[in-house]
Design a protein around this motif. Structure first.
Motif, mmCIF file in Angstrom:
data_model
loop_
_atom_site.group_PDB
_atom_site.id
_atom_site.type_symbol
_atom_site.label_atom_id
_atom_site.label_comp_id
_atom_site.label_asym_id
_atom_site.label_seq_id
_atom_site.Cartn_x
_atom_site.Cartn_y
_atom_site.Cartn_z
ATOM 1 N N PRO A 114 12.360 -6.009 -7.036
ATOM 2 C CA PRO A 114 13.281 -4.867 -7.116
ATOM 3 C C PRO A 114 13.482 -4.183 -5.759
ATOM 4 C CG PRO A 114 11.143 -4.274 -8.016
ATOM 5 C CD PRO A 114 11.089 -5.746 -7.714
ATOM 6 N N PRO A 115 14.702 -3.713 -5.504
ATOM 7 C CA PRO A 115 14.964 -2.977 -4.262
ATOM 8 C C PRO A 115 14.594 -1.501 -4.427
ATOM 9 C CG PRO A 115 17.006 -3.260 -5.448
ATOM 10 C CD PRO A 115 15.932 -3.957 -6.258
ATOM 11 N N GLN A 116 13.412 -1.259 -4.926
ATOM 12 C CA GLN A 116 12.942 0.087 -5.250
ATOM 13 C C GLN A 116 11.672 0.388 -4.463
ATOM 14 O OE1 GLN A 116 14.890 1.802 -7.298
ATOM 15 N NE2 GLN A 116 16.141 -0.010 -7.620
ATOM 16 N N PRO A 117 11.263 1.661 -4.452
ATOM 17 C CA PRO A 117 9.990 1.998 -3.807
ATOM 18 C C PRO A 117 8.835 1.310 -4.528
ATOM 19 C CG PRO A 117 11.208 3.995 -4.408
ATOM 20 C CD PRO A 117 11.924 2.837 -5.017
ATOM 21 N N GLY A 118 7.807 1.003 -3.773
ATOM 22 C CA GLY A 118 6.643 0.391 -4.396
ATOM 23 C C GLY A 118 5.538 0.145 -3.397
ATOM 24 N N ILE A 119 4.519 -0.488 -3.890
ATOM 25 C CA ILE A 119 3.362 -0.813 -3.066
ATOM 26 C C ILE A 119 3.084 -2.300 -3.228
ATOM 27 C CG2 ILE A 119 1.658 -0.264 -4.850
ATOM 28 C CD1 ILE A 119 0.143 1.157 -2.405
ATOM 29 N N TYR A 120 2.620 -2.914 -2.158
ATOM 30 C CA TYR A 120 2.336 -4.346 -2.235
ATOM 31 C C TYR A 120 1.032 -4.653 -1.527
ATOM 32 C CZ TYR A 120 4.108 -4.433 2.530
ATOM 33 O OH TYR A 120 4.295 -4.188 3.861
ATOM 34 N N GLU A 121 0.455 -5.766 -1.923
ATOM 35 C CA GLU A 121 -0.783 -6.248 -1.323
ATOM 36 C C GLU A 121 -0.573 -7.689 -0.893
ATOM 37 O OE1 GLU A 121 -3.963 -5.741 -4.141
ATOM 38 O OE2 GLU A 121 -3.428 -3.650 -4.506
ATOM 39 N N LEU A 122 -1.092 -8.028 0.266
ATOM 40 C CA LEU A 122 -1.059 -9.402 0.762
ATOM 41 C C LEU A 122 -2.491 -9.916 0.807
ATOM 42 C CD1 LEU A 122 1.371 -8.974 3.804
ATOM 43 C CD2 LEU A 122 1.949 -9.669 1.478
ATOM 44 N N LYS A 123 -2.666 -11.137 0.351
ATOM 45 C CA LYS A 123 -4.002 -11.730 0.321
ATOM 46 C C LYS A 123 -3.892 -13.202 0.688
ATOM 47 C CE LYS A 123 -7.792 -12.735 -2.779
ATOM 48 N NZ LYS A 123 -8.262 -12.750 -4.144
ATOM 49 N N VAL A 124 -4.799 -13.661 1.516
ATOM 50 C CA VAL A 124 -4.863 -15.079 1.860
ATOM 51 C C VAL A 124 -5.679 -15.779 0.778
ATOM 52 C CG1 VAL A 124 -5.641 -16.778 3.558
ATOM 53 C CG2 VAL A 124 -4.708 -14.591 4.332
ATOM 54 N N VAL A 125 -5.134 -16.874 0.248
ATOM 55 C CA VAL A 125 -5.838 -17.653 -0.774
ATOM 56 C C VAL A 125 -7.232 -17.997 -0.253
ATOM 57 C CG1 VAL A 125 -5.877 -19.862 -2.007
ATOM 58 C CG2 VAL A 125 -3.727 -18.631 -1.731
ATOM 59 N N GLY A 126 -8.215 -17.809 -1.090
ATOM 60 C CA GLY A 126 -9.590 -18.102 -0.703
ATOM 61 C C GLY A 126 -10.367 -16.877 -0.253
ATOM 62 N N ASN A 127 -9.668 -15.846 0.176
ATOM 63 C CA ASN A 127 -10.351 -14.598 0.532
ATOM 64 C C ASN A 127 -10.699 -13.854 -0.744
ATOM 65 O OD1 ASN A 127 -9.889 -15.256 3.164
ATOM 66 N ND2 ASN A 127 -8.685 -13.450 3.661
ATOM 67 N N LYS A 128 -11.841 -13.218 -0.748
ATOM 68 C CA LYS A 128 -12.248 -12.467 -1.934
ATOM 69 C C LYS A 128 -11.493 -11.152 -2.053
ATOM 70 C CE LYS A 128 -16.845 -14.403 -2.285
ATOM 71 N NZ LYS A 128 -18.270 -14.156 -2.306
ATOM 72 N N GLU A 153 0.260 -1.870 1.644
ATOM 73 C CA GLU A 153 1.215 -0.920 2.217
ATOM 74 C C GLU A 153 2.230 -0.522 1.160
ATOM 75 O OE1 GLU A 153 3.589 -0.449 6.330
ATOM 76 O OE2 GLU A 153 4.149 -2.229 5.200
ATOM 77 N N GLY A 154 2.737 0.676 1.298
ATOM 78 C CA GLY A 154 3.829 1.139 0.461
ATOM 79 C C GLY A 154 5.122 1.066 1.248
ATOM 80 N N CYS A 155 6.230 1.011 0.536
ATOM 81 C CA CYS A 155 7.531 0.973 1.209
ATOM 82 C C CYS A 155 8.602 1.541 0.283
ATOM 83 C CB CYS A 155 7.881 -0.452 1.630
ATOM 84 S SG CYS A 155 8.017 -1.606 0.268
ATOM 85 N N SER A 156 9.729 1.863 0.863
ATOM 86 C CA SER A 156 10.821 2.435 0.072
ATOM 87 C C SER A 156 11.697 1.366 -0.575
ATOM 88 C CB SER A 156 11.681 3.358 0.938
ATOM 89 O OG SER A 156 12.215 2.632 2.023
ATOM 90 N N ASN A 157 11.587 0.108 -0.106
ATOM 91 C CA ASN A 157 12.387 -0.983 -0.666
ATOM 92 C C ASN A 157 11.548 -2.262 -0.657
ATOM 93 O OD1 ASN A 157 14.198 -3.208 -0.975
ATOM 94 N ND2 ASN A 157 15.895 -1.917 -0.320
ATOM 95 N N LEU A 158 10.969 -2.582 -1.801
ATOM 96 C CA LEU A 158 10.093 -3.751 -1.900
ATOM 97 C C LEU A 158 10.807 -5.044 -1.517
ATOM 98 C CD1 LEU A 158 8.249 -2.911 -5.226
ATOM 99 C CD2 LEU A 158 7.137 -3.318 -3.022
ATOM 100 N N PHE A 167 2.813 -6.938 -6.125
ATOM 101 C CA PHE A 167 3.548 -5.702 -5.878
ATOM 102 C C PHE A 167 3.725 -4.925 -7.167
ATOM 103 C CE2 PHE A 167 6.831 -8.846 -6.767
ATOM 104 C CZ PHE A 167 7.674 -8.178 -7.649
ATOM 105 N N GLU A 168 3.935 -3.636 -6.989
ATOM 106 C CA GLU A 168 4.149 -2.746 -8.123
ATOM 107 C C GLU A 168 5.264 -1.776 -7.767
ATOM 108 O OE1 GLU A 168 1.712 0.669 -10.620
ATOM 109 O OE2 GLU A 168 0.623 -0.653 -9.269
ATOM 110 N N GLN A 169 6.283 -1.753 -8.582
ATOM 111 C CA GLN A 169 7.381 -0.816 -8.385
ATOM 112 C C GLN A 169 6.926 0.567 -8.833
ATOM 113 O OE1 GLN A 169 11.040 -1.966 -10.285
ATOM 114 N NE2 GLN A 169 11.815 0.120 -10.264
#
Length: 102
Positions: free
Chosen positions: A11-25, A31-36, A69-71
């Motif tokens: 969605p082109p909405q505000p939200g928060i997202y997380e990035l994770k490398v496969v294999g990392n615990k 980070e949050g942003c105004s346009n996911l 991510f979560e809107q």
């Protein structure tokens, strides 16, 4: 979802997202942003995000990056949730160090 799968379904909405490398615990970045859609598309296209550390993680691990991510309803809500999640993330990295040094 893998970073390479990010598309118009984000969605082109505000939200928060997380990035994770496969294999990392643990999550590598929150980070949050105004346009996911806009923000995650930048990462998917491997364009310069203005965040050198994140760009390096993505460049080095592109095919192994997972995104969650979560809107949210407003930028104010994004800021609150970002503070909570970043604090938790930093705490999760510091806790093992604190235990070892005790």
């Amino acid at each position: 979802m893998p970073l390479s799968y990010i598309s118009d379904n984000v969605p082109p909405q505000p939200g928060i997202y997380e990035l994770k490398v496969v294999g990392n615990k643990m999550t590598n970045y929150v980070e949050g942003c105004s346009n996911l859609r806009q923000k995650l598309t930048l990462y998917r296209l491997k364009q310069n995000s203005g965040k050198k550390d994140v760009d390096q993680i993505i460049k080095k691990n592109y095919s192994n990056i997972l995104v969650r991510f979560e809107q949210l309803s407003s930028v104010a809500e994004v800021k609150r949730e970002e503070r909570i999640r970043v604090t938790a993330l930093v705490g999760s990295y510091l806790l093992p160090t604190m235990i070892l040094s005790s």
